[in-house]
Scaffold this active site. Structure first.
Site, PDB file in Angstrom:
ATOM      1  N   GLY A 107       0.816  -1.219   0.000  1.00  0.00           N
ATOM      2  CA  GLY A 107       0.000   0.000   0.000  1.00  0.00           C
ATOM      3  C   GLY A 107       0.847   1.265   0.000  1.00  0.00           C
ATOM      4  O   GLY A 107       1.940   1.297   0.567  1.00  0.00           O
ATOM      5  N   ARG A 127       1.355  -5.722  -5.022  1.00  0.00           N
ATOM      6  CA  ARG A 127       1.374  -6.652  -3.885  1.00  0.00           C
ATOM      7  C   ARG A 127       1.836  -8.060  -4.271  1.00  0.00           C
ATOM      8  O   ARG A 127       1.553  -9.021  -3.562  1.00  0.00           O
ATOM      9  CB  ARG A 127      -0.015  -6.734  -3.257  1.00  0.00           C
ATOM     10  CG  ARG A 127      -0.448  -5.465  -2.519  1.00  0.00           C
ATOM     11  CD  ARG A 127      -1.604  -5.729  -1.571  1.00  0.00           C
ATOM     12  NE  ARG A 127      -2.123  -4.509  -0.984  1.00  0.00           N
ATOM     13  CZ  ARG A 127      -1.614  -3.919   0.100  1.00  0.00           C
ATOM     14  NH1 ARG A 127      -0.563  -4.442   0.705  1.00  0.00           N
ATOM     15  NH2 ARG A 127      -2.145  -2.812   0.567  1.00  0.00           N
ATOM     16  N   ASP A 150       4.869  -7.648   5.740  1.00  0.00           N
ATOM     17  CA  ASP A 150       4.864  -8.793   4.822  1.00  0.00           C
ATOM     18  C   ASP A 150       5.963  -8.652   3.763  1.00  0.00           C
ATOM     19  O   ASP A 150       6.686  -9.600   3.480  1.00  0.00           O
ATOM     20  CB  ASP A 150       3.504  -8.905   4.122  1.00  0.00           C
ATOM     21  CG  ASP A 150       2.413  -9.383   5.075  1.00  0.00           C
ATOM     22  OD1 ASP A 150       2.730 -10.170   5.995  1.00  0.00           O
ATOM     23  OD2 ASP A 150       1.259  -8.964   4.911  1.00  0.00           O
ATOM     24  N   LYS A 165       7.928   0.762   5.716  1.00  0.00           N
ATOM     25  CA  LYS A 165       6.838   1.588   5.197  1.00  0.00           C
ATOM     26  C   LYS A 165       5.498   1.047   5.644  1.00  0.00           C
ATOM     27  O   LYS A 165       5.309  -0.162   5.660  1.00  0.00           O
ATOM     28  CB  LYS A 165       6.905   1.559   3.661  1.00  0.00           C
ATOM     29  CG  LYS A 165       5.722   2.118   2.964  1.00  0.00           C
ATOM     30  CD  LYS A 165       5.083   1.143   1.970  1.00  0.00           C
ATOM     31  CE  LYS A 165       4.355   0.005   2.611  1.00  0.00           C
ATOM     32  NZ  LYS A 165       3.475  -0.746   1.723  1.00  0.00           N
ATOM     33  N   THR A 166       4.589   1.819   6.051  1.00  0.00           N
ATOM     34  CA  THR A 166       3.151   1.529   6.105  1.00  0.00           C
ATOM     35  C   THR A 166       2.449   2.612   6.909  1.00  0.00           C
ATOM     36  O   THR A 166       2.912   2.974   8.008  1.00  0.00           O
ATOM     37  CB  THR A 166       2.781   0.142   6.680  1.00  0.00           C
ATOM     38  OG1 THR A 166       1.353   0.044   6.709  1.00  0.00           O
ATOM     39  CG2 THR A 166       3.322  -0.163   8.073  1.00  0.00           C
ATOM     40  N   ASP A 196      -0.136   2.130   8.349  1.00  0.00           N
ATOM     41  CA  ASP A 196      -0.801   1.448   9.468  1.00  0.00           C
ATOM     42  C   ASP A 196      -0.058   1.606  10.793  1.00  0.00           C
ATOM     43  O   ASP A 196      -0.631   1.405  11.856  1.00  0.00           O
ATOM     44  CB  ASP A 196      -0.959  -0.048   9.170  1.00  0.00           C
ATOM     45  CG  ASP A 196      -1.934  -0.315   8.037  1.00  0.00           C
ATOM     46  OD1 ASP A 196      -2.463   0.660   7.480  1.00  0.00           O
ATOM     47  OD2 ASP A 196      -2.164  -1.492   7.713  1.00  0.00           O
ATOM     48  N   LYS A 229     -26.962  17.661  14.117  1.00  0.00           N
ATOM     49  CA  LYS A 229     -28.058  16.742  13.776  1.00  0.00           C
ATOM     50  C   LYS A 229     -27.590  15.368  13.313  1.00  0.00           C
ATOM     51  O   LYS A 229     -28.406  14.521  13.016  1.00  0.00           O
ATOM     52  CB  LYS A 229     -28.951  17.382  12.710  1.00  0.00           C
ATOM     53  CG  LYS A 229     -28.246  17.710  11.404  1.00  0.00           C
ATOM     54  CD  LYS A 229     -29.220  18.256  10.375  1.00  0.00           C
ATOM     55  CE  LYS A 229     -28.513  18.526   9.072  1.00  0.00           C
ATOM     56  NZ  LYS A 229     -29.365  19.058   8.039  1.00  0.00           N
TER      57      LYS A 229
END
Ligand code: FBP
Length: 548
Positions: free
Chosen positions: A78, A142, A173, A199-200, A202, A239
């Site tokens: 990603g 990927r 991964d 990297k990520t 997440d 609302k």
């Protein structure tokens, strides 16, 4: 000529800052031999050539290494803000070591290496991408690098281009696969080094050696800006209840960081839900209680943050997913040809009683999503599951029941959002721009030092940039054995939110107040120029984790 924005034009001129030790000639300081975080014997046997290597730190040296080396680079998985700066740092360092050195980018992820799709990264080419977000410079993918046949096919192009080392920029991964590739080339004595880079967005690739994965900072700031805008809208119209799902495939780091930045009424933390063995109904009831409490004081509005990976952490659903993973892995082919209804029946007839019962209680769309193909690494594609709608529908039903029982007398109207892709390609914050450039520079120095099976690291990141410490960590040091696609595999251990960690505890100490009262904070957009307090602050997560 390609149109670029005024911001991109100005930003192109930004020179990322480097740690002092990486500014000039570099010397390698090696630590003690290392061990994997668990399953030492098994990992050692699987990685005889790359296990146990020492930690590496770069310190200022007096003699420049003039290593001659062509290098390859791959963006894997990603997108995450800052990837282009890793490549810029790598490019500048490789050229600085020796101007004859060349850098090649493999296109669209690891598949580019296997299929021999590449581009040479030249000075003119890279200048268009400095300090920009996205992975469009060379694309990402990927494809899982795991088979000898792929490694051998990759070697052909590496030999042809005289490439001495490949830098794989990826998450847990992809770096696991980088390590497998490093071990394979080392075992075969092919003389090709493999270096990883954390990297990520997440934020789950972190441990004692990796303080944060790149992209987390920018992505969270981008989401926090959007959440702040929604909070302000919400507090203006009074609302709607906004249900916002936030990316982060497994861990709740992004949701937690965004909560710390914006102080919403509810933020679910998957790791806590798992620990407390909560059911989906209990999660729904907790949210409904906050809605009812605010309604009782006349506030029929609010904001709920939901981590993308929630569903897998609700224990009963987690157990179901585990069994489904094994089932889909072992019965893939006969299952794939069935139609939708037959697939559902097939699953129900093959699951254990407990998991079949859970499967039947799930709304059809969610159950279907859990039964579809996994990504190449065996993960459920949680970004496709509309948890935000599932939860708000269930809250609505429960509130209606409470209304009938006279326990609730409010108005509930929900809006839904999913913030994920909006943040992954944002222009990197100053932190990510500098951090990534330093990671790329470190990767080049690891190659020059002859290392393989290492991940580039930069530490001490809450101090000023010149005090950052750069080096490398053996990837095997971060590994343990886990079940993937029905088999035990060596993988980098994912970092989940720690329930005894400071970021989570800080959130818990405030959440009751944030639930009841309207304490919204509006962070606004990322700033690149201006007071350091506004432009150079790292995430609250990192700051809290680093305070002693
Ligand atoms: P990485 O782990 O590869 O960095 O990707 C993370 C992520 O952005 C998750 O947050 C999200 O669940 C997933 O990618 C989405 O994947 P895709 O881009 O394939 O839709």
């Amino acid at each position: 000529m390609k149109e670029i924005s005024a911001l991109q034009k100005e930003r192109a001129a930004y020179q990322p800052k480097l740690p002092k030790a990486l500014m000039g000639a570099v010397k390698v300081k090696e630590g003690e031999p290392t061990q994997s975080v668990a399953n030492q014997q098994e990992i050692k046997e699987l990685f005889p050539n790359t296990y146990g290597m020492p930690l590496v730190e770069f310190v200022s040296g007096d003699k420049a290494n003039e290593a001659e080396m062509n290098v390859g680079v791959i963006l894997s998985g990603g997108q995450a803000p800052g990837g282009h700066n890793v490549i810029s740092g790598l490019f500048d360092a490789v050229k600085k070591l020796n101007p004859n050195n060349r850098l090649f980018g493999f296109l669209m992820g690891p598949g580019g290496l296997v299929d021999h799709n590449y581009v040479e990264i030249t000075s003119d080419f890279i200048d268009q991408y400095r300090n920009t977000g996205g992975f469009d410079m060379i694309g990402s993918g990927r494809t899982k690098l795991e088979k000898e046949e792929q490694f051998e096919k990759g070697l052909v192009i590496l030999r042809e281009l005289n490439i001495k080392a490949v830098v794989i920029i990826g998450g847990d991964d992809s770096n696991t696969n980088a390590c497998v590739l490093a071990e394979y080339y080392a075992a075969k004595n092919y003389g090709v080094q493999i270096i990883g880079c954390p990297k990520t967005i997440d934020g789950d690739l972190k441990n004692d050696q990796i303080e944060t994965s790149f992209g987390f900072d920018t992505a969270c700031k981008t989401y926090a800006e959007l959440i702040g805008n929604i909070e302000r809208d919400c507090n203006s119209a009074r609302k709607y209840w906004h249900f916002i799902k936030l990316m982060g495939r497994s861990a709740s780091h992004i949701a937690l960081e965004c909560a710390l930045q914006t102080q919403p009424n509810v933020c679910l933390i998957s790791e806590e839900i798992e620990k407390n063995d909560m059911t989906l109904n209990q999660v729904v009831e907790d949210i409904a209680k906050v809605v009812a409490c605010r309604a009782a004081q006349g506030d029929n509005f609010g904001v709920v943050l939901i981590p993308e990976g929630l569903i897998e952490f609700i224990p009963a659903i987690g157990r179901l997913i585990q069994e489904l993973n094994d089932l889909l892995a072992s019965h893939g082919a006969d299952y794939k040809d069935l139609d939708k209804d037959a697939q559902r029946q097939y699953i129900l007839s093959h699951l254990s009683k407990e998991n079949a019962a859970t499967f039947e209680t799930l709304p059809e769309g969610v159950a279907r999503q859990l039964s579809l193909d996994r990504d190449p690494h065996g993960n459920v594609q949680v970004s496709l599951i509309e948890t935000e709608k599932l939860l708000s529908d269930m809250v609505d039903v429960l509130l209606a029941k409470w209304a009938k029982e006279g326990k609730y007398n409010g108005a509930f109207a929900a809006q839904h959002h999913f913030f994920g892709y909006e943040g992954r390609c944002a222009a990197p914050s100053n932190f990510d721009a500098d951090y990534c450039y330093a990671l790329g520079t470190s990767a080049a120095q690891l190659i020059a030092a002859g290392k393989t099976g290492y991940m580039a690291i930069v530490k001490n990141t809450t101090a000023g940039t010149d005090e950052w410490k750069a080096g490398g960590v053996p990837i095997t040091m971060m590994m343990n054995m886990e079940k993937r696609n029905g088999e035990m595999k060596p993988v980098i251990r994912k970092a989940l939110v720690e329930l005894d960690g400071k970021p989570y505890k800080t959130f818990v100490s405030h959440r009751d107040e944030w639930a009841k009262n309207t304490c919204y904070v509006y962070p606004g957009p990322i700033q690149y120029w201006g007071p350091s307090d506004v432009c150079d602050q790292t995430t609250k997560t990192l700051q809290l984790e680093q305070t002693k």
